[in-house]
Write a protein that holds these residues in place. Structure first.
Motif, mmCIF file in Angstrom:
data_model
loop_
_atom_site.group_PDB
_atom_site.id
_atom_site.type_symbol
_atom_site.label_atom_id
_atom_site.label_comp_id
_atom_site.label_asym_id
_atom_site.label_seq_id
_atom_site.Cartn_x
_atom_site.Cartn_y
_atom_site.Cartn_z
ATOM 1 N N MET A 30 0.844 -1.197 0.000
ATOM 2 C CA MET A 30 0.000 0.000 0.000
ATOM 3 C C MET A 30 0.877 1.243 0.000
ATOM 4 N N LEU A 31 0.506 2.216 -0.801
ATOM 5 C CA LEU A 31 1.268 3.450 -0.919
ATOM 6 C C LEU A 31 0.485 4.600 -0.301
ATOM 7 N N PHE A 32 1.157 5.376 0.550
ATOM 8 C CA PHE A 32 0.542 6.552 1.177
ATOM 9 C C PHE A 32 1.222 7.804 0.624
ATOM 10 N N SER A 33 0.459 8.743 0.129
ATOM 11 C CA SER A 33 1.004 9.995 -0.385
ATOM 12 C C SER A 33 0.587 11.131 0.540
ATOM 13 N N SER A 34 1.561 11.762 1.173
ATOM 14 C CA SER A 34 1.243 12.764 2.180
ATOM 15 C C SER A 34 0.503 13.970 1.600
ATOM 16 N N ASP A 35 0.735 14.264 0.316
ATOM 17 C CA ASP A 35 0.056 15.423 -0.275
ATOM 18 C C ASP A 35 -1.424 15.164 -0.525
ATOM 19 N N ARG A 36 -1.866 13.935 -0.325
ATOM 20 C CA ARG A 36 -3.280 13.597 -0.489
ATOM 21 C C ARG A 36 -3.929 13.243 0.849
ATOM 22 N N ILE A 88 -1.975 11.727 8.332
ATOM 23 C CA ILE A 88 -0.514 11.599 8.324
ATOM 24 C C ILE A 88 -0.024 11.188 9.703
ATOM 25 N N TYR A 89 -0.560 11.840 10.747
ATOM 26 C CA TYR A 89 -0.184 11.477 12.121
ATOM 27 C C TYR A 89 -0.492 10.007 12.390
ATOM 28 N N HIS A 90 -1.695 9.582 12.003
ATOM 29 C CA HIS A 90 -2.124 8.199 12.202
ATOM 30 C C HIS A 90 -1.169 7.231 11.504
ATOM 31 N N THR A 91 -0.721 7.593 10.309
ATOM 32 C CA THR A 91 0.186 6.722 9.553
ATOM 33 C C THR A 91 1.582 6.699 10.164
ATOM 34 N N LEU A 92 2.121 7.883 10.444
ATOM 35 C CA LEU A 92 3.489 7.948 10.977
ATOM 36 C C LEU A 92 3.631 7.209 12.298
#
Length: 205
Positions: free
Chosen positions: A1-7, A13-17
């Motif tokens: 899975m790819l996460f793009s911070s600009d989207r 972002i906090y949840h992902t990091l």
């Protein structure tokens, strides 16, 4: 899975990091609410690590309270310049979590943790009794980063206290800290924490 911070939103972002930067050490920060250190604040932060050894500098990153004001730990450090950072053990996880609650300024989290304080020798500060590691620190630098912004606090370590039961002297005469005896608590994502697992060593080739 790819996460793009600009989207992604800042919350996403906090949840992902916090789920991919794991495990994270937890700074359990005791800071004075007033000039005579009669009232103390206690709070955990997992945006925390060492960033320099000469001088010994640690990093703490703190957001704001839900009302947009400074967190008490940040306010105290900016005003009083002092704190004691503890490294809690895995059996202290509930107390660490309890002290993350947002209380009115001046209302101490120590009652929630259920721990007593003892003098931190040669510092004029107190430390939490029963916590295996404590570091007396002084504010070194403060800066704001990000859009909100986030408070980045660099603190210089002046004294380190380690429970004697977690220390030993190795074959070269150096004092070592036995991580298996410290049993440090680690932070994961959401409400998840990690206990201390197997210790293994990798020999240099």
């Amino acid at each position: 899975m790819l996460f793009s911070s600009d989207r992604m939103s800042p919350a996403e972002i906090y949840h992902t990091l916090t789920q991919v930067i794991i495990p994270r050490p937890i700074a359990w920060v005791l800071s004075p609410n007033d000039a005579d250190f009669s009232s103390l604040n206690l709070a955990p932060f997992s945006f925390f690590n060492a960033v320099c050894n000469d001088p010994p500098i640690l990093m703490l990153s703190m957001g704001q309270k839900s009302d947009g004001t400074l967190k008490d730990s940040c306010r105290n450090l900016l005003e009083r310049k002092r704190c004691v950072i503890h490294v809690g053990a895995e059996d202290q996880a509930q107390a660490v979590s309890d002290t993350a609650r947002e209380l009115p300024f001046g209302e101490s989290e120590l009652a929630l943790a259920g721990y007593e304080l003892v003098d931190f020798a040669d510092t004029g500060m107190k430390r939490i009794q029963g916590v295996p590691i404590a570091m007396a620190c002084r504010l070194y630098q403060h800066m704001e980063v990000g859009n909100k912004p986030q408070n980045l606090l660099l603190v210089e370590v002046e004294q380190v206290w380690v429970d004697d039961r977690a220390c030993y002297t190795d074959a070269k005469g150096r004092v070592r800290v036995d991580a298996e005896l410290v049993r440090p608590l680690a932070r994961l994502g959401g409400s998840e924490y990690a206990s201390f697992g197997e210790v293994f060593r990798i020999e240099r080739r």
